[in-house]
Design an enzyme around this catalytic site. Structure first.
Site, short mmCIF file in Angstrom:
data_model
loop_
_atom_site.label_atom_id
_atom_site.label_comp_id
_atom_site.label_asym_id
_atom_site.label_seq_id
_atom_site.Cartn_x
_atom_site.Cartn_y
_atom_site.Cartn_z
N TYR A 143 0.95 -1.44 0.14
CA TYR A 143 0.33 -0.02 0.38
C TYR A 143 0.96 1.16 0.42
CZ TYR A 143 -3.90 3.18 1.53
OH TYR A 143 -4.59 4.28 2.12
N GLU A 145 4.08 1.27 -0.23
CA GLU A 145 5.08 2.57 -2.39
C GLU A 145 4.32 2.04 -3.28
OE1 GLU A 145 7.69 2.87 -0.91
OE2 GLU A 145 9.17 1.71 -0.11
N LYS A 147 1.65 3.49 -2.99
CA LYS A 147 1.52 5.03 -3.28
C LYS A 147 1.89 5.93 -3.41
CE LYS A 147 -4.04 4.62 -1.87
NZ LYS A 147 -4.82 4.93 -2.44
N ASN A 188 -13.97 -0.44 13.68
CA ASN A 188 -14.34 -1.80 14.13
C ASN A 188 -15.01 -1.66 15.59
OD1 ASN A 188 -13.14 -4.41 12.72
ND2 ASN A 188 -11.56 -3.76 13.62
N GLN A 207 -0.43 4.44 20.54
CA GLN A 207 0.04 4.72 19.32
C GLN A 207 -1.14 5.61 18.78
OE1 GLN A 207 -1.36 1.55 20.38
NE2 GLN A 207 -2.45 0.95 17.89
N THR A 208 -1.11 6.63 18.25
CA THR A 208 -2.06 7.65 18.48
C THR A 208 -2.08 7.72 16.34
OG1 THR A 208 0.33 9.45 17.76
CG2 THR A 208 -0.94 8.92 19.56
N PRO A 271 2.47 2.48 12.46
CA PRO A 271 2.52 3.61 12.93
C PRO A 271 2.40 3.97 14.11
CG PRO A 271 2.00 3.37 11.00
CD PRO A 271 1.31 2.81 10.88
P1 NAD Z 1 -12.68 2.11 0.49
O1 NAD Z 1 -12.22 0.64 0.41
O2 NAD Z 1 -14.05 2.16 0.61
O3 NAD Z 1 -13.11 2.31 -0.89
C1 NAD Z 1 -12.19 1.72 -2.01
C2 NAD Z 1 -13.03 1.81 -3.61
O4 NAD Z 1 -12.14 1.04 -4.39
C3 NAD Z 1 -13.81 0.58 -3.55
O5 NAD Z 1 -14.92 1.13 -3.86
C4 NAD Z 1 -13.52 -1.00 -3.80
O6 NAD Z 1 -14.35 -1.36 -4.34
C5 NAD Z 1 -12.15 0.21 -5.22
N1 NAD Z 1 -11.05 -0.33 -5.90
C6 NAD Z 1 -10.28 -1.11 -5.27
N2 NAD Z 1 -9.36 -1.85 -6.10
C7 NAD Z 1 -9.64 -0.97 -7.63
C8 NAD Z 1 -9.21 -1.13 -8.60
N3 NAD Z 1 -7.98 -2.30 -9.21
N4 NAD Z 1 -10.35 -1.49 -9.89
C9 NAD Z 1 -11.35 -0.52 -9.70
N5 NAD Z 1 -12.21 -0.22 -7.76
C10 NAD Z 1 -11.19 -0.67 -7.38
O7 NAD Z 1 -11.65 3.05 1.28
P2 NAD Z 1 -11.79 4.36 1.20
O8 NAD Z 1 -11.51 4.46 2.35
O9 NAD Z 1 -12.87 5.04 0.58
O10 NAD Z 1 -10.45 4.89 0.51
C11 NAD Z 1 -10.21 5.70 -1.23
C12 NAD Z 1 -8.97 6.29 -1.69
O11 NAD Z 1 -9.00 6.76 -0.28
C13 NAD Z 1 -8.65 5.73 -1.55
O12 NAD Z 1 -7.31 5.02 -2.28
C14 NAD Z 1 -7.11 5.28 0.01
O13 NAD Z 1 -5.98 4.76 -0.08
C15 NAD Z 1 -7.58 6.30 0.35
N6 NAD Z 1 -7.30 7.24 0.94
C16 NAD Z 1 -8.30 6.63 2.20
C17 NAD Z 1 -8.11 6.91 3.56
C18 NAD Z 1 -9.65 6.52 4.57
O14 NAD Z 1 -8.99 7.52 5.76
N7 NAD Z 1 -9.92 6.71 4.45
C19 NAD Z 1 -7.03 7.50 4.32
C20 NAD Z 1 -6.29 7.66 3.50
C21 NAD Z 1 -5.54 7.30 2.02
N1 UDP Z 2 -6.20 -1.40 15.74
C1 UDP Z 2 -6.90 -0.76 17.01
N2 UDP Z 2 -8.48 -2.13 16.77
C2 UDP Z 2 -8.59 -2.44 15.96
C3 UDP Z 2 -8.14 -1.86 14.02
C4 UDP Z 2 -7.22 -1.25 14.78
O1 UDP Z 2 -6.41 -1.11 17.45
O2 UDP Z 2 -9.78 -3.27 15.46
C5 UDP Z 2 -5.56 0.29 15.12
C6 UDP Z 2 -4.71 -0.39 15.05
O3 UDP Z 2 -3.53 -0.85 15.17
C7 UDP Z 2 -3.29 1.01 14.79
C8 UDP Z 2 -4.60 2.27 14.75
O4 UDP Z 2 -5.83 1.92 14.92
O5 UDP Z 2 -2.58 1.59 15.44
C9 UDP Z 2 -5.51 2.90 13.38
O6 UDP Z 2 -5.97 1.51 12.50
P1 UDP Z 2 -6.63 1.91 11.07
O7 UDP Z 2 -6.64 0.32 10.71
O8 UDP Z 2 -7.66 2.42 11.03
O9 UDP Z 2 -5.69 2.43 9.85
P2 UDP Z 2 -4.00 2.47 9.72
O10 UDP Z 2 -3.13 2.10 10.83
O11 UDP Z 2 -3.89 2.54 8.37
O12 UDP Z 2 -3.68 4.14 9.97
#
Ligand code: NAD
Ligand code: UDP
Length: 308
Positions: A143, A145, A147, A188, A207-208, A271
């Site tokens: 994820y 790398e 991105k 969750n 962790q924050t 992280p």
């Molecule tokens: P999500 O999983 O709900 O949405 C991702 C969408 O992309 C889904 O509808 C999935 O079916 C579609 N998808 C996945 N692989 C695909 C492919 N190969 N071809 C076509 N469609 C595909 O997640 P989200 O939270 O809505 O995230 C959306 C975007 O924002 C992602 O690129 C994610 O990396 C980025 N992002 C989200 C967060 C967050 O906190 N929500 C944080 C950082 C980055």
């Molecule tokens: N996490 C947790 N319990 C859960 C799911 C996640 O304690 O049921 C922790 C996870 O280890 C991380 C933080 O919550 O430290 C955020 O996790 P998430 O998967 O939401 O996002 P990301 O790690 O990608 O920021």
């Protein structure tokens, strides 16, 4: 405008489609439904300005549009680690396909990047100028790398081919339409609290993370896309920083749940701290979050109550 949203049936993508349609645009929503669902956009299906296309962005596609938002990519660690090679392909080949299309049709193209490009950060809070601390061979690397490489491709198409790009680095965002089995921490904890199950704290819970409500984030997307002062990358997130123990406490209070905390092993390379420096978002977009965690959690809890 006619606007393509890849990943449009996902959590963030479906909210973006709603907003673009409300502004009077036509939207083509392209999604392979890996983590997204038709249910997220079911309310849009009868709208003549909305078109759903089931397609995988690793395969080329052609649409005559004015703007492209590239959001397609699983975002939750269990989902992006389920098929890590596919995750990298989605980020890298998806970026190439979006950029190739944007180049041909001269569309502005937006990349949903992530705070994960900073890895396990040694600089806190994280400004856009920080290059990050990313393990290139770990479980999260597909994820992180993927991105990072997508950002590289966006900048190379911009420098070499004058493609009109915008890049946003999204920090943890939550809200209605997260999948109940998404696996990310906010969904969750809420689902566990509402079901009276144990709240799963990974590691010691110190962790924050900084949690942004979805409506604030989408407003930032639109502001970045529709200005010409900067191409980014721009951090978008809520600078309020909480430990996972504090998050669990808030969720338990707001749901009035009697669930107990249980500890599970900390995933590899998780992280330790994360908080966005949003100086650039304030300067270029006049943007900052308006919805505090407790208020956003209440709205999200109300949504999950209808799903469980
Ligand atoms: P999500 O999983 O709900 O949405 C991702 C969408 O992309 C889904 O509808 C999935 O079916 C579609 N998808 C996945 N692989 C695909 C492919 N190969 N071809 C076509 N469609 C595909 O997640 P989200 O939270 O809505 O995230 C959306 C975007 O924002 C992602 O690129 C994610 O990396 C980025 N992002 C989200 C967060 C967050 O906190 N929500 C944080 C950082 C980055
Ligand atoms: N996490 C947790 N319990 C859960 C799911 C996640 O304690 O049921 C922790 C996870 O280890 C991380 C933080 O919550 O430290 C955020 O996790 P998430 O998967 O939401 O996002 P990301 O790690 O990608 O920021």
């Amino acid at each position: 405008m006619r606007i393509l949203v890849t990943g449009g049936a996902g959590f963030l993508g479906s909210h973006l489609c709603d907003k673009l349609l409300a502004q009077g645009h036509e939207v083509v929503c392209l999604d392979n439904l890996f983590t997204g669902s038709k249910a997220n956009v079911a309310h849009l299906m009868g709208n003549p300005n909305f078109e759903f296309v089931r397609h995988d962005i690793i395969d080329p596609f052609k649409y005559e549009v004015d703007q492209i938002y590239n959001l397609a990519c699983p975002a939750s660690p269990p989902h992006y680690q389920y098929n890590p090679i596919k995750t990298t392909k989605t980020s890298v080949m998806g970026a190439i396909n979006c950029l190739g299309l944007a180049k041909r049709i001269k569309a502005r193209v937006f990349q949903a990047s992530t705070s994960e490009v900073y890895g396990d950060p040694t600089v806190h809070p994280q400004p856009e100028s920080y290059w990050g601390n990313v393990n290139p061979i770990g479980r999260r690397s597909c994820y992180d790398e993927g991105k990072r490489c997508a950002e590289t491709l966006f900048f190379d198409y911009h420098r070499e081919n004058k493609v009109d790009i915008r890049i946003v680095r999204i920090f943890n965002t939550y809200g209605p339409r997260m999948h109940p089995n998404d696996g990310r921490v906010v969904s969750n904890f809420i689902v566990q609290a509402l079901k009276g199950e144990n709240i799963t704290i990974y590691g010691d819970g110190t962790q924050t993370r900084s949690f942004c409500y979805v409506d604030d984030l989408i407003e930032g997307f639109l502001r970045l896309m529709n200005q010409t002062q900067t191409v980014g990358p721009i951090n978008l997130g809520n600078p309020g920083e909480f430990t996972m123990l504090e998050l669990a406490e808030q969720v338990l209070k707001l749901t009035k749940s009697k669930s107990k905390l249980t500890h599970k092993p900390l995933p590899a390379d998780d992280p330790k701290q994360r908080r966005p420096d949003i100086t650039l978002a304030k300067k270029y977009l006049g943007w900052e979050p308006t919805i505090p965690l407790a208020e956003g959690l209440k709205k999200t809890i109300a949504y999950f109550k209808t799903k469980i």
